[in-house]
Design a protein around this motif. Structure first.
Motif, PDB file in Angstrom:
ATOM      1  N   VAL A   1       5.324   5.215   4.509  1.00 16.83           N
ATOM      2  CA  VAL A   1       5.524   4.880   3.098  1.00 16.83           C
ATOM      3  C   VAL A   1       4.203   4.858   2.324  1.00 16.83           C
ATOM      4  N   PRO A   2       3.210   4.026   2.705  1.00 15.37           N
ATOM      5  CA  PRO A   2       1.965   4.047   1.924  1.00 15.37           C
ATOM      6  C   PRO A   2       1.258   5.395   1.966  1.00 15.37           C
ATOM      7  N   GLN A   3       1.346   6.095   3.093  1.00 12.40           N
ATOM      8  CA  GLN A   3       0.700   7.399   3.155  1.00 12.40           C
ATOM      9  C   GLN A   3       1.404   8.409   2.256  1.00 12.40           C
ATOM     10  N   SER A   4       2.720   8.311   2.126  1.00 14.39           N
ATOM     11  CA  SER A   4       3.449   9.175   1.197  1.00 14.39           C
ATOM     12  C   SER A   4       3.088   8.833  -0.241  1.00 14.39           C
ATOM     13  N   LEU A   5       2.972   7.548  -0.546  1.00 13.57           N
ATOM     14  CA  LEU A   5       2.567   7.144  -1.892  1.00 13.57           C
ATOM     15  C   LEU A   5       1.199   7.723  -2.242  1.00 13.57           C
ATOM     16  N   GLU A   6       0.263   7.613  -1.325  1.00 12.53           N
ATOM     17  CA  GLU A   6      -1.078   8.143  -1.572  1.00 12.53           C
ATOM     18  C   GLU A   6      -1.046   9.659  -1.750  1.00 12.53           C
ATOM     19  N   HIS A   7      -0.281  10.339  -0.894  1.00  9.58           N
ATOM     20  CA  HIS A   7      -0.218  11.803  -0.923  1.00  9.58           C
ATOM     21  C   HIS A   7       0.334  12.310  -2.253  1.00  9.58           C
ATOM     22  N   TRP A   8       1.507  11.818  -2.642  1.00 11.24           N
ATOM     23  CA  TRP A   8       2.139  12.334  -3.852  1.00 11.24           C
ATOM     24  C   TRP A   8       1.448  11.822  -5.104  1.00 11.24           C
ATOM     25  N   ASN A   9       0.868  10.640  -5.049  1.00 13.50           N
ATOM     26  CA  ASN A   9       0.100  10.130  -6.179  1.00 13.50           C
ATOM     27  C   ASN A   9      -1.065  11.065  -6.500  1.00 13.50           C
ATOM     28  N   GLN A  10      -1.741  11.516  -5.435  1.00 14.34           N
ATOM     29  CA  GLN A  10      -2.867  12.427  -5.616  1.00 14.34           C
ATOM     30  C   GLN A  10      -2.391  13.815  -6.040  1.00 14.34           C
ATOM     31  N   LEU A  11      -1.347  14.302  -5.366  1.00 12.69           N
ATOM     32  CA  LEU A  11      -0.885  15.665  -5.626  1.00 12.69           C
ATOM     33  C   LEU A  11      -0.330  15.806  -7.048  1.00 12.69           C
ATOM     34  N   LEU A  12       0.347  14.778  -7.529  1.00  8.24           N
ATOM     35  CA  LEU A  12       0.922  14.820  -8.868  1.00  8.24           C
ATOM     36  C   LEU A  12      -0.075  14.432  -9.954  1.00  8.24           C
ATOM     37  N   GLY A  13      -1.249  13.980  -9.540  1.00  3.99           N
ATOM     38  CA  GLY A  13      -2.249  13.565 -10.518  1.00  3.99           C
ATOM     39  C   GLY A  13      -1.830  12.352 -11.318  1.00  3.99           C
ATOM     40  N   LEU A  14      -1.025  11.488 -10.737  1.00  2.74           N
ATOM     41  CA  LEU A  14      -0.509  10.321 -11.454  1.00  2.74           C
ATOM     42  C   LEU A  14      -1.591   9.262 -11.651  1.00  2.74           C
ATOM     43  N   ASN A  15      -2.510   9.176 -10.663  1.00  2.06           N
ATOM     44  CA  ASN A  15      -3.597   8.187 -10.712  1.00  2.06           C
ATOM     45  C   ASN A  15      -3.066   6.757 -10.822  1.00  2.06           C
ATOM     46  N   ALA A  16      -1.951   6.523 -10.158  1.00  2.00           N
ATOM     47  CA  ALA A  16      -1.369   5.183 -10.162  1.00  2.00           C
ATOM     48  C   ALA A  16      -2.157   4.254  -9.250  1.00  2.00           C
ATOM     49  N   GLU A  17      -2.109   2.981  -9.548  1.00  2.00           N
ATOM     50  CA  GLU A  17      -2.670   1.965  -8.655  1.00  2.00           C
ATOM     51  C   GLU A  17      -1.623   1.636  -7.593  1.00  2.00           C
ATOM     52  N   ILE A  18      -2.058   1.577  -6.350  1.00  2.00           N
ATOM     53  CA  ILE A  18      -1.141   1.289  -5.245  1.00  2.00           C
ATOM     54  C   ILE A  18      -1.532  -0.053  -4.644  1.00  2.00           C
ATOM     55  N   LYS A  19      -0.590  -0.978  -4.599  1.00  2.00           N
ATOM     56  CA  LYS A  19      -0.877  -2.321  -4.069  1.00  2.00           C
ATOM     57  C   LYS A  19       0.099  -2.681  -2.954  1.00  2.00           C
ATOM     58  N   ALA A  20      -0.429  -3.380  -1.950  1.00  2.00           N
ATOM     59  CA  ALA A  20       0.404  -3.894  -0.863  1.00  2.00           C
ATOM     60  C   ALA A  20       0.923  -5.279  -1.241  1.00  2.00           C
ATOM     61  N   ILE A  21       2.216  -5.489  -1.027  1.00  2.00           N
ATOM     62  CA  ILE A  21       2.818  -6.808  -1.266  1.00  2.00           C
ATOM     63  C   ILE A  21       2.544  -7.677  -0.044  1.00  2.00           C
ATOM     64  N   PRO A  22       1.884  -8.821  -0.200  1.00  2.00           N
ATOM     65  CA  PRO A  22       1.607  -9.680   0.968  1.00  2.00           C
ATOM     66  C   PRO A  22       2.898 -10.204   1.590  1.00  2.00           C
ATOM     67  N   VAL A  23       2.773 -10.611   2.842  1.00  2.00           N
ATOM     68  CA  VAL A  23       3.885 -11.267   3.538  1.00  2.00           C
ATOM     69  C   VAL A  23       3.397 -12.605   4.070  1.00  2.00           C
ATOM     70  N   ASP A  24       4.350 -13.499   4.370  1.00  2.00           N
ATOM     71  CA  ASP A  24       3.978 -14.781   4.958  1.00  2.00           C
ATOM     72  C   ASP A  24       3.952 -14.671   6.478  1.00  2.00           C
ATOM     73  N   GLN A  25       3.779 -15.802   7.155  1.00  2.00           N
ATOM     74  CA  GLN A  25       3.653 -15.797   8.610  1.00  2.00           C
ATOM     75  C   GLN A  25       4.929 -15.359   9.310  1.00  2.00           C
ATOM     76  N   HIS A  26       6.048 -15.364   8.587  1.00  2.00           N
ATOM     77  CA  HIS A  26       7.309 -14.896   9.152  1.00  2.00           C
ATOM     78  C   HIS A  26       7.554 -13.418   8.874  1.00  2.00           C
ATOM     79  N   GLY A  27       6.673 -12.798   8.102  1.00  2.00           N
ATOM     80  CA  GLY A  27       6.835 -11.391   7.757  1.00  2.00           C
ATOM     81  C   GLY A  27       7.655 -11.153   6.508  1.00  2.00           C
ATOM     82  N   LEU A  28       7.982 -12.215   5.776  1.00  2.00           N
ATOM     83  CA  LEU A  28       8.790 -12.090   4.564  1.00  2.00           C
ATOM     84  C   LEU A  28       7.905 -11.794   3.364  1.00  2.00           C
ATOM     85  N   LEU A  29       8.382 -10.914   2.494  1.00  2.00           N
ATOM     86  CA  LEU A  29       7.604 -10.485   1.335  1.00  2.00           C
ATOM     87  C   LEU A  29       7.378 -11.639   0.360  1.00  2.00           C
TER      88      LEU A  29
END
Length: 745
Positions: free
Chosen positions: A112-140
């Motif tokens: 998923v993040p690698q696809s976001l980076e790939h198409w963001n660059q290829l399309l020239g969108l120049n979007a900011e990509i951020k990871a949503i943190p999770v807690d100790q249980h893995g919940l967003l």
């Protein structure tokens, strides 16, 4: 003749699954009987088209697709590409020069993040990509999502995590993501969810959801993508107009037929191959109990109520994931690490994102089973896992309340490694004593278990110098082994005060001051029956290099004097062992030290050239600053070590040709006990020479360099490493079994 190897117990279903018998039959029928092209207008094509659409309808029913589209793909990765491309193309059209934000879960599959980076660059969108943190249980972190929603174009989350089995609350996420005035597109990776948790995608207002067939008992190469009605869509593949123009290319009818069979089993009310949630939780409980029988200190990295029942992600104190994988694989139990492998100790980015301790991340093991597991399969898996208790007890991998009656012997030099760090045990089994040299904290519990399991007296715990890149485990070991250690006072490196020599059974240890890399450094010399055996040089001399001289306390003049001192004390074939082994060479010899580093030979012959040599070292150290893995020394790695590879097809011919061939099993002792190589190569004597005991075997001097040796390990990697070590030591007929035991099984 030895017993046959154990049948395979496969517990890695999150990676891939076997194909259900009904699915294989359906695929075979589609290939040989109902093989028409769905785009053909004749009867054979019409029959194929009917099955295609039936399967599409079954998929709709299973996932609650409503009016959404079901597009058949080659698998989840393709589905992710299509979804990301579609969403980012829409975002580019709507951006109006406003900055765009893309969010994805920090524990998301890398696709998923690698696809976001790939198409963001290829399309020239120049979007900011951020990871949503999770807690100790893995919940967003829903607060994080809420904060960033106003300018977000796409949110990517998982239904179920592939490493931990953590299931996100899709209902709550839907209310959050789709409940405000600004509603970004939403991609939900559902690969691990089907068959394990209920899905109603249309009511959740999910825009895109990829699925993969081979994660649920269908063949590889088939999957499907759900897209919500009205969601932006850009075809990734154009040209034939198949799938209503949404995905061109002739459909994979055998794979779709297999999906059809799997879907029917999932929807069946009775006599299904799939079991219910209660049974899956029971299987989980039984498997966990079996694991805790073997590893009482086991810690779960994810657990109820946050997970689906089919994934057990756990760590065991004192174990890297590779240790457990090697043990299980030797017993023909297939599990996986909780992270991708690397040349060093792997670390799970998923568990790191959850904020778990590093030892848990580096030691993570994933055991996963599928919703078609039977009670008989679960029982067989539990029995095989419990059989490993005797192995870990006999090899002192864990401490047992009852002393094992079948302890595996340890004697001589044992070389233990953690990443590039080396610790050494010098054991006299007859005298029941040992000396520990350069103990590493990550290996402390393993060393303590060996000492306690074998009831060895600890003569000394020594360091060769004060390490600059890590803390010595000497204080920790002294505390763990208080009942096994002498109470004598010691100096800063652990050497007993007022003693010029240390006696450990048949071994006599003395020390030579060797400052240079660090001012207090010593080289520990070991003799056995008045024969010089080993020289532990710390980081003063490395296999293929030298210690750094640009760190605090380093002294190039002292280095030269120490070098001269060792020249006087070491024989040409003295085995030299260091506290770092960056090049995976295990040891060097004094003659090789001088042969491979002519500058050192020059220093011995012309000490006055010290200044020019120092200039060379400083230039090397400037380079070294960029090489984080070579913190304490300079090493030039040779690429000329490869030796003859033997395939499993060529094995019998080699055994016939080489009558004096020795077969060395270089797996560690616990692997050899869990799955004897004699089961795979019967009627031939196997020498058990684990990598940790390789230097000891070479020190015994019982082999000529003309001896033909076949090296075998689990996969062929460690045996190739051993082949390179032997080649460097001058052995000329060394063979490596390509693919190792894995291809013999």
């Amino acid at each position: 003749m030895s017993a046959l190897p154990n049948p395979e117990i496969y517990l890695d279903h999150n990676a891939t699954t076997p194909v259900l018998a009904c699915a294989a039959t359906a695929a075979q029928y589609a290939m040989q009987q109902s093989f028409g092209n769905p785009s053909s207008s004749h009867a054979t094509g019409i029959k194929a088209k009917v099955q295609l659409e039936q399967t599409r309808q079954l998929a709709r029913e299973l996932i609650g697709a409503g009016q959404g589209d079901i597009i058949f793909t080659s698998g989840a990765t393709e589905g992710i590409q299509v979804a990301v491309l579609s969403a980012l193309t829409a975002a580019r059209a709507a951006a109006a020069d406003q900055p765009v934000l893309l969010l994805y879960g920090a524990t998301e599959h890398k696709a998923v993040p690698q696809s976001l980076e790939h198409w963001n660059q290829l399309l020239g969108l120049n979007a900011e990509i951020k990871a949503i943190p999770v807690d100790q249980h893995g919940l967003l972190d829903q607060a994080f999502i809420r904060e960033h929603l106003p300018r977000c174009a796409l949110v990517c989350t998982m239904a179920v995590n592939n490493e931990t089995g953590v299931a996100q609350d899709l209902v709550a996420l839907s209310a959050l993501i789709k409940g405000g005035s600004h509603q970004p597109l939403w991609l939900v990776d559902c690969v691990q969810a089907l068959g394990k948790t209920a899905l109603q995608l249309e009511s959740l207002r999910v825009d895109y959801a990829p699925f993969s067939g081979h994660k649920l008992y269908a063949p590889k190469g088939i999957g499907f993508l759900y897209t919500r009605s009205g969601a932006p869509y850009v075809p990734l593949m154009a040209g034939g107009g198949q799938e209503a123009g949404l995905r061109s290319g002739t459909e994979n009818l055998p794979g779709i037929a297999a999906l059809n069979a799997v879907f029917r089993q999932l929807l069946a009310k009775e006599h299904s191959d799939f079991v219910g949630s209660d049974s899956l939780w029971q299987y989980r409980s039984e498997l966990l109990a079996a694991l805790k029988t073997v590893f009482p200190q086991l810690v779960l990295n994810s657990d109820a109520p946050y997970v689906v029942p089919t994934t057990l992600n756990f760590s065991v104190p004192g174990f890297a994931s590779k240790d457990i994988l090697d043990l299980f694989d030797a017993a023909a139990i297939r599990v996986s690490a909780g992270s991708a492998c690397s040349s060093k100790i792997p670390s799970s980015f998923v568990l790191n994102a959850m904020g778990l301790e590093l030892w848990r991340s580096q030691g993570a093991v994933r055991l996963s089973f599928g919703p078609a597991m039977t009670a008989e399969e679960c029982t067989a898996a539990c029995e095989r896992i419990r059989s490993l208790k005797a192995v870990v007890d006999s090899c002192c991998l864990v401490l047992s309340d009852a002393q094992s009656t079948d302890l595996q012997p340890i004697d001589g030099l044992i070389q233990l490694k953690h990443e590039d760090l080396c610790s050494y045990l010098l054991v006299d089994a007859k005298a029941k004593c040992l000396v520990v040299i350069d103990p590493v904290q990550s290996l402390a519990s393993r060393i303590a278990q060996l000492v306690q399991g074998h009831q060895l007296k600890v003569i000394a715990i020594l360091d060769t110098h004060l390490h600059k890149d890590h803390h010595s485990a000497r204080p920790e070991l002294c505390a763990l082994l208080a009942n096994f250690c002498s109470a004598d006072s010691v100096d800063v490196l652990g050497w007993p005060e007022q003693q010029a020599q240390v006696q450990c059974g048949r071994y006599q240890l003395s020390r030579v001051p060797t400052p240079g890399h660090s001012p207090e450094a010593v080289t520990v010399l070991v003799t056995e029956d008045d024969v010089q055996k080993f020289a532990f040089t710390g980081d003063f001399i490395l296999p293929g290099g030298t210690g750094r001289l640009d760190l605090p306390g380093a002294d190039s003049q002292a280095f030269v004097q120490s070098l001269q001192r060792l020249q006087q004390r070491l024989a040409p074939h003295s085995l030299v062992l260091s506290s770092h082994d960056y090049a995976q060479r295990f040891f060097t010899r004094w003659d090789l030290v001088l042969q491979e580093q002519p500058v050192l030979q020059s220093l011995l012959q012309q000490p006055d050239c010290c200044n020019s040599w120092t200039e060379q070292l400083l230039a090397q150290h400037e380079w070294l600053k960029q090489q984080q893995k070579h913190f304490c020394g300079v090493v030039e790695v040779s690429a000329s070590d490869a030796k003859a590879l033997i395939s499993h097809h060529e094995l019998q011919a080699l055994l016939q040709q080489q009558k004096t061939l020795q077969i060395w099993d270089v797996r560690e002792t616990y692997e050899q006990v869990a799955g004897a190589l004699e089961n795979y190569i019967p009627d031939h004597r196997i020498e058990h020479v684990p990598l940790s005991g390789l230097v000891q075997r070479l020190s015994e001097g019982q082999l000529t360099t003309q001896q033909a040796i076949l090296l075998v390990c689990r996969s062929g990697n460690r045996s190739l490493l051993a082949a390179r070590v032997l080649a460097r030591a001058g052995y000329q007929q060394v063979y490596n079994l390509k693919g190792g035991v894995a291809l013999l099984a």
